[in-house]
Design a protein around this motif. Structure first.
Motif, PDB file in Angstrom:
ATOM      1  N   PHE A   6     -35.860 -20.730  75.046  1.00  0.00           N
ATOM      2  CA  PHE A   6     -35.632 -19.721  76.368  1.00  0.00           C
ATOM      3  C   PHE A   6     -34.043 -19.398  76.374  1.00  0.00           C
ATOM      4  CE2 PHE A   6     -33.747 -20.122  80.732  1.00  0.00           C
ATOM      5  CZ  PHE A   6     -34.403 -18.859  81.056  1.00  0.00           C
ATOM      6  N   LEU A   7     -33.336 -20.634  76.110  1.00  0.00           N
ATOM      7  CA  LEU A   7     -31.735 -20.319  76.037  1.00  0.00           C
ATOM      8  C   LEU A   7     -31.370 -19.380  75.034  1.00  0.00           C
ATOM      9  CD1 LEU A   7     -30.625 -24.062  76.644  1.00  0.00           C
ATOM     10  CD2 LEU A   7     -30.702 -22.005  78.279  1.00  0.00           C
ATOM     11  N   HIS A   8     -32.205 -19.702  73.860  1.00  0.00           N
ATOM     12  CA  HIS A   8     -31.580 -18.884  72.830  1.00  0.00           C
ATOM     13  C   HIS A   8     -31.803 -17.192  73.088  1.00  0.00           C
ATOM     14  CE1 HIS A   8     -31.013 -17.647  68.658  1.00  0.00           C
ATOM     15  NE2 HIS A   8     -32.118 -16.996  68.533  1.00  0.00           N
ATOM     16  N   ALA A   9     -33.180 -17.068  73.536  1.00  0.00           N
ATOM     17  CA  ALA A   9     -33.607 -15.660  74.068  1.00  0.00           C
ATOM     18  C   ALA A   9     -32.656 -15.034  75.368  1.00  0.00           C
ATOM     19  CB  ALA A   9     -34.964 -15.677  74.107  1.00  0.00           C
ATOM     20  N   SER A  10     -32.440 -15.920  76.111  1.00  0.00           N
ATOM     21  CA  SER A  10     -31.921 -15.381  77.608  1.00  0.00           C
ATOM     22  C   SER A  10     -30.195 -15.557  77.566  1.00  0.00           C
ATOM     23  CB  SER A  10     -32.589 -16.263  78.494  1.00  0.00           C
ATOM     24  OG  SER A  10     -33.847 -16.477  78.496  1.00  0.00           O
ATOM     25  N   ILE A  11     -29.668 -16.263  76.975  1.00  0.00           N
ATOM     26  CA  ILE A  11     -28.277 -16.439  77.183  1.00  0.00           C
ATOM     27  C   ILE A  11     -27.627 -15.745  76.095  1.00  0.00           C
ATOM     28  CG2 ILE A  11     -26.535 -17.797  77.555  1.00  0.00           C
ATOM     29  CD1 ILE A  11     -28.295 -19.799  78.753  1.00  0.00           C
ATOM     30  N   ARG A  12     -26.878 -14.783  76.427  1.00  0.00           N
ATOM     31  CA  ARG A  12     -26.027 -14.138  75.428  1.00  0.00           C
ATOM     32  C   ARG A  12     -24.887 -14.812  75.078  1.00  0.00           C
ATOM     33  NH1 ARG A  12     -28.702  -9.879  75.225  1.00  0.00           N
ATOM     34  NH2 ARG A  12     -29.592  -8.474  76.791  1.00  0.00           N
TER      35      ARG A  12
ATOM     36  N   THR B 225     -21.617 -19.446  75.905  1.00  0.00           N
ATOM     37  CA  THR B 225     -21.793 -19.311  77.319  1.00  0.00           C
ATOM     38  C   THR B 225     -22.749 -20.615  77.460  1.00  0.00           C
ATOM     39  OG1 THR B 225     -21.899 -17.025  77.383  1.00  0.00           O
ATOM     40  CG2 THR B 225     -22.912 -18.306  79.223  1.00  0.00           C
ATOM     41  N   PRO B 226     -22.209 -21.721  78.357  1.00  0.00           N
ATOM     42  CA  PRO B 226     -23.192 -22.877  78.855  1.00  0.00           C
ATOM     43  C   PRO B 226     -24.424 -22.361  79.480  1.00  0.00           C
ATOM     44  CG  PRO B 226     -21.246 -22.789  80.164  1.00  0.00           C
ATOM     45  CD  PRO B 226     -21.058 -21.574  79.307  1.00  0.00           C
ATOM     46  N   PRO B 227     -25.338 -23.038  79.365  1.00  0.00           N
ATOM     47  CA  PRO B 227     -26.675 -22.787  79.945  1.00  0.00           C
ATOM     48  C   PRO B 227     -26.830 -23.184  81.180  1.00  0.00           C
ATOM     49  CG  PRO B 227     -26.894 -24.817  78.695  1.00  0.00           C
ATOM     50  CD  PRO B 227     -25.613 -24.311  78.455  1.00  0.00           C
TER      51      PRO B 227
ATOM     52  N   VAL C 235     -31.623 -25.652  83.539  1.00  0.00           N
ATOM     53  CA  VAL C 235     -32.312 -25.729  82.199  1.00  0.00           C
ATOM     54  C   VAL C 235     -31.848 -26.864  81.490  1.00  0.00           C
ATOM     55  CG1 VAL C 235     -32.271 -24.745  79.893  1.00  0.00           C
ATOM     56  CG2 VAL C 235     -32.350 -23.168  81.914  1.00  0.00           C
ATOM     57  N   ARG C 236     -30.457 -27.359  81.816  1.00  0.00           N
ATOM     58  CA  ARG C 236     -29.877 -28.361  81.340  1.00  0.00           C
ATOM     59  C   ARG C 236     -30.598 -29.755  81.695  1.00  0.00           C
ATOM     60  NH1 ARG C 236     -24.871 -26.526  82.036  1.00  0.00           N
ATOM     61  NH2 ARG C 236     -24.485 -27.999  83.585  1.00  0.00           N
ATOM     62  N   VAL C 237     -30.951 -29.736  83.047  1.00  0.00           N
ATOM     63  CA  VAL C 237     -31.698 -30.707  83.915  1.00  0.00           C
ATOM     64  C   VAL C 237     -33.062 -31.011  83.098  1.00  0.00           C
ATOM     65  CG1 VAL C 237     -32.488 -31.342  85.960  1.00  0.00           C
ATOM     66  CG2 VAL C 237     -30.210 -30.758  85.895  1.00  0.00           C
TER      67      VAL C 237
END
Length: 191
Positions: free
Chosen positions: A113-119, A126-128, A132-134
């Motif tokens: 999800f992070l890979h696809a969502s965060i540029r 960019t930190p997640p 999501v980290r939790v």
């Protein structure tokens, strides 16, 4: 687990269970933390290695069961009660290891999800988001709990096997073969 020799384990030897427990314990101790993501670290190589190592252990358990079943079914060898106990003991660690792998799958899903969502910018990652980290840390904690359970089971089974070996040795030492006393026969008589 890289470089590990592929040999048939001695499932009646407590050292085999202790070595396996040390391997699982090392995996548990090396678990990444979700906080590493904030600092821009990529935890996927660690996850890849750990999932592979756990998969090898689970495969080893399955191979032992398959070998035991094949040998018993084809009457190639006679398995002792100790060997059956060792095989059953080894199989018991499959549940916590399999559950740990299931929790890893949730971590992988969140990382996807992070890979696809965060540029990611070309200069800084960019930190997640915190939520999501939790979630990732919660699953990593569950993996740690499951691996701890597997370690505890393996060490407990090593203790049980050691006790069985000690008891077997003590019984063997106390078992005497009684030879009937020989009585002298009068001269000229034979039995």
């Amino acid at each position: 687990m890289k470089g590990r020799e592929q040999s048939i384990p001695d499932i009646t030897n407590p050292d085999y269970f202790l070595q396996l427990a040390r391997t699982v314990d090392k995996i548990s101790n090396d678990l990444p933390k979700a906080e590493e993501l904030r600092r821009g670290a990529d935890i996927t190589p660690d996850i890849h290695t750990m999932v592979g190592d756990l998969g090898v252990i689970l495969t080893e358990v399955c191979e032992e069961l398959a070998t035991t079943s094949r040998y018993e079914t084809q009457k190639l060898t006679h398995y002792t009660d100790y060997e059956r106990f060792g095989t059953a003991s080894l199989a018991q660690c499959a549940i916590p290891i399999g559950t740990a792998l299931a929790h890893w799958s949730h971590v992988v899903d969140r990382l996807g999800f992070l890979h696809a969502s965060i540029r990611h910018s070309s200069t800084e990652r960019t930190p997640p988001p915190d939520d999501v980290r939790v979630a990732i840390q919660a699953y990593l904690d569950l993996v740690g709990t499951d691996l701890g359970m597997a370690v505890q089971q393996l060490r407990g089974k090593a203790t049980e096997i050691n006790r069985m070996i000690t008891t077997r040795g003590a019984l063997a030492a106390n078992t005497h073969t009684v030879t009937p006393p020989t009585t002298a026969l009068p001269p000229g008589r034979t039995r």
